[in-house]
Design a protein around this motif. Structure first.
Motif, short mmCIF file in Angstrom:
data_model
loop_
_atom_site.label_atom_id
_atom_site.label_comp_id
_atom_site.label_asym_id
_atom_site.label_seq_id
_atom_site.Cartn_x
_atom_site.Cartn_y
_atom_site.Cartn_z
N TRP A 130 -1.41 25.37 11.96
CA TRP A 130 -1.83 25.69 13.20
C TRP A 130 -1.65 24.40 14.23
CZ3 TRP A 130 -5.32 25.29 9.06
CH2 TRP A 130 -6.27 24.38 9.32
N SER A 131 -1.44 23.42 13.67
CA SER A 131 -1.12 21.98 14.39
C SER A 131 0.07 21.13 13.97
CB SER A 131 -2.36 21.20 14.45
OG SER A 131 -2.22 20.19 15.19
N PRO A 132 1.18 21.76 13.94
CA PRO A 132 2.50 21.26 13.35
C PRO A 132 2.83 19.53 13.69
CG PRO A 132 3.03 22.85 14.94
CD PRO A 132 1.82 22.86 14.75
N ASN A 133 2.17 19.50 14.93
CA ASN A 133 2.53 18.28 15.63
C ASN A 133 1.44 16.92 14.97
OD1 ASN A 133 4.85 18.67 17.04
ND2 ASN A 133 3.43 19.41 18.86
N GLY A 134 0.53 17.51 14.32
CA GLY A 134 -0.40 16.57 13.58
C GLY A 134 -1.56 16.01 14.61
N LYS A 135 -2.69 15.84 13.74
CA LYS A 135 -3.82 15.30 14.34
C LYS A 135 -3.88 13.89 13.98
CE LYS A 135 -6.68 19.36 14.85
NZ LYS A 135 -7.95 20.04 14.40
N ARG A 136 -4.27 12.79 14.72
CA ARG A 136 -4.11 11.39 14.20
C ARG A 136 -5.57 10.52 14.81
NH1 ARG A 136 -1.30 11.79 19.14
NH2 ARG A 136 -1.69 10.06 20.27
N SER A 137 -5.85 9.75 13.93
CA SER A 137 -6.73 8.97 14.20
C SER A 137 -6.33 7.35 14.72
CB SER A 137 -7.86 8.41 13.15
OG SER A 137 -7.05 8.05 11.93
N ALA A 138 -7.09 6.51 15.11
CA ALA A 138 -6.41 5.37 15.99
C ALA A 138 -7.54 4.26 15.70
CB ALA A 138 -6.23 5.63 17.34
N VAL A 139 -6.99 3.10 15.81
CA VAL A 139 -7.93 1.75 16.09
C VAL A 139 -7.38 1.10 17.12
CG1 VAL A 139 -8.36 1.44 13.42
CG2 VAL A 139 -6.42 0.41 14.57
N LYS A 140 -8.38 0.29 17.85
CA LYS A 140 -8.07 -0.54 19.12
C LYS A 140 -8.83 -1.99 19.03
CE LYS A 140 -11.92 1.52 21.77
NZ LYS A 140 -12.07 2.25 22.95
N THR A 141 -8.12 -2.74 19.74
CA THR A 141 -8.80 -4.12 20.18
C THR A 141 -8.55 -4.51 21.58
OG1 THR A 141 -8.85 -6.17 19.21
CG2 THR A 141 -6.70 -5.36 19.51
N LYS A 142 -9.13 -5.57 22.00
CA LYS A 142 -8.87 -5.98 23.18
C LYS A 142 -8.21 -7.47 23.19
CE LYS A 142 -12.05 -3.44 26.45
NZ LYS A 142 -13.19 -3.81 27.41
N LEU A 143 -7.01 -7.60 23.96
CA LEU A 143 -6.76 -9.04 24.47
C LEU A 143 -7.41 -9.44 25.44
CD1 LEU A 143 -4.17 -7.07 22.60
CD2 LEU A 143 -2.87 -8.73 23.62
N ARG A 144 -7.84 -10.59 25.37
CA ARG A 144 -8.53 -11.28 26.19
C ARG A 144 -7.95 -12.59 26.83
NH1 ARG A 144 -14.90 -11.18 24.23
NH2 ARG A 144 -13.79 -12.43 22.60
N TYR A 145 -8.59 -13.18 27.89
CA TYR A 145 -8.17 -14.17 28.55
C TYR A 145 -6.93 -14.19 29.18
CZ TYR A 145 -12.43 -15.46 25.66
OH TYR A 145 -13.71 -15.53 25.23
N LEU A 146 -6.40 -13.08 29.55
CA LEU A 146 -5.03 -13.30 30.25
C LEU A 146 -5.23 -13.60 31.46
CD1 LEU A 146 -4.16 -9.78 28.85
CD2 LEU A 146 -3.49 -11.68 27.90
N LYS A 147 -3.91 -13.99 31.98
CA LYS A 147 -3.77 -14.57 33.42
C LYS A 147 -2.82 -13.48 33.87
CE LYS A 147 -3.88 -19.40 32.05
NZ LYS A 147 -3.25 -20.59 32.12
N PRO A 148 -3.47 -12.72 35.06
CA PRO A 148 -2.77 -11.60 35.88
C PRO A 148 -1.47 -12.44 36.50
CG PRO A 148 -5.14 -11.29 36.19
CD PRO A 148 -4.90 -12.53 35.41
N GLY A 149 -0.38 -11.64 36.06
CA GLY A 149 0.96 -12.03 36.74
C GLY A 149 1.56 -13.12 35.77
N LYS A 150 0.91 -13.32 34.67
CA LYS A 150 1.69 -14.10 33.85
C LYS A 150 2.20 -13.23 32.55
CE LYS A 150 0.80 -18.48 35.02
NZ LYS A 150 1.69 -19.38 35.44
N LYS A 151 3.50 -13.87 32.05
CA LYS A 151 4.10 -13.23 30.92
C LYS A 151 3.73 -13.52 29.67
CE LYS A 151 8.56 -12.30 31.46
NZ LYS A 151 9.83 -12.22 31.54
#
Length: 246
Positions: A130-151
């Motif tokens: 009944w859900s051929p595309n599947g259900k999924r779980s996930a993990v996450k984190t945050k990248l910090r101390y970034l400078k907006p506009g920097k690559k």
């Protein structure tokens, strides 16, 4: 009268000697503080109003079901959240959740130069009629101390493995794709990595982006398109995985 004239001079000399001694002690006491300040800057903290290097948390840490490395956590994608049928946590290269009773059918190869012991963030995906595309779980984190506009460029590895018998009645399979979402408060960008035919091998991935804000959330999950199957997918992030680029 001569004695009274000489006494203040002697006291003055004594005071100068005491001040000199106190100055030397103060300088010696300050050295450890200077070392702590330098150390904190190297460790990605903020000190003296100076913003230091960007941070992309490593997945190295303890292993276990619903156990995560520092600054990693479960990302809730479905409601209600199903911890039993869609588990997440941390695994080793050889065993699900680092449990000696749950060996991978094919262990993941060792990574030269990786921090040892190395652990990986693990997600699951399952699908049904009944859900051929599947259900999924996930993990996450945050990248910090970034400078907006920097690559920036972030480098990590992904993989899919198989373990028989853990999520019956589903059939064990390898994930078809892994799915990454990079998000800010203003919006998100999604990327797919094809895992077809890449069984229990590492796939290197580098993503280059321009920071929009000082923090960015990275969410990781997997997709399995076949009904009645389940699979495991992993992300491995080692130290120094983010660099500012021109």
């Amino acid at each position: 009268m001569n004695l009274l004239q000489k006494l203040p001079i002697s006291l003055g000399l004594a005071c100068l000697m005491m001040l000199s001694s106190c100055s030397e002690d103060a300088l010696q006491t300050a050295d450890p503080l200077e070392g702590q300040k330098s150390s904190s800057l190297r460790e990605g903290q903020e000190g003296g109003g100076i913003v230091v290097l960007p941070s992309f948390p490593t997945t190295n840490g303890p292993t276990g079901n619903n156990v995560y490395a520092t600054r990693w956590e479960r990302d809730i994608l479905t409601s209600p959240d199903d911890l039993q049928m869609l588990p997440t946590g941390s695994s080793s290269f050889t065993h699900l959740w680092g449990n000696s009773n749950y060996p991978w059918t094919k262990p993941l190869p060792a990574i030269a130069g990786a921090t040892n012991p190395a652990s990986i963030a693990t997600v699951t995906t399952n699908s049904n009629t009944w859900s051929p595309n599947g259900k999924r779980s996930a993990v996450k984190t945050k990248l910090r101390y970034l400078k907006p506009g920097k690559k920036y460029a972030i480098t990590f590895r992904v993989a899919t493995t198989q373990f028989n018998g853990h999520l019956l009645p589903f059939a064990a399979a390898y994930a078809k794709q892994v799915y990454l979402v990079r998000s800010y408060s203003t919006g998100a960008v999604a990327e797919y990595i094809d895992m077809t035919g890449k069984q229990a091998v590492w796939v290197d991935k580098t993503i280059t982006f321009i920071a929009e804000e000082s923090e960015m959330t990275l969410s990781f999950s997997a997709i399995n398109a076949n009904a009645g199957e389940y699979s495991y997918a992993h992300i491995f992030v080692d130290k120094n995985a983010i660099q500012e680029v021109n």
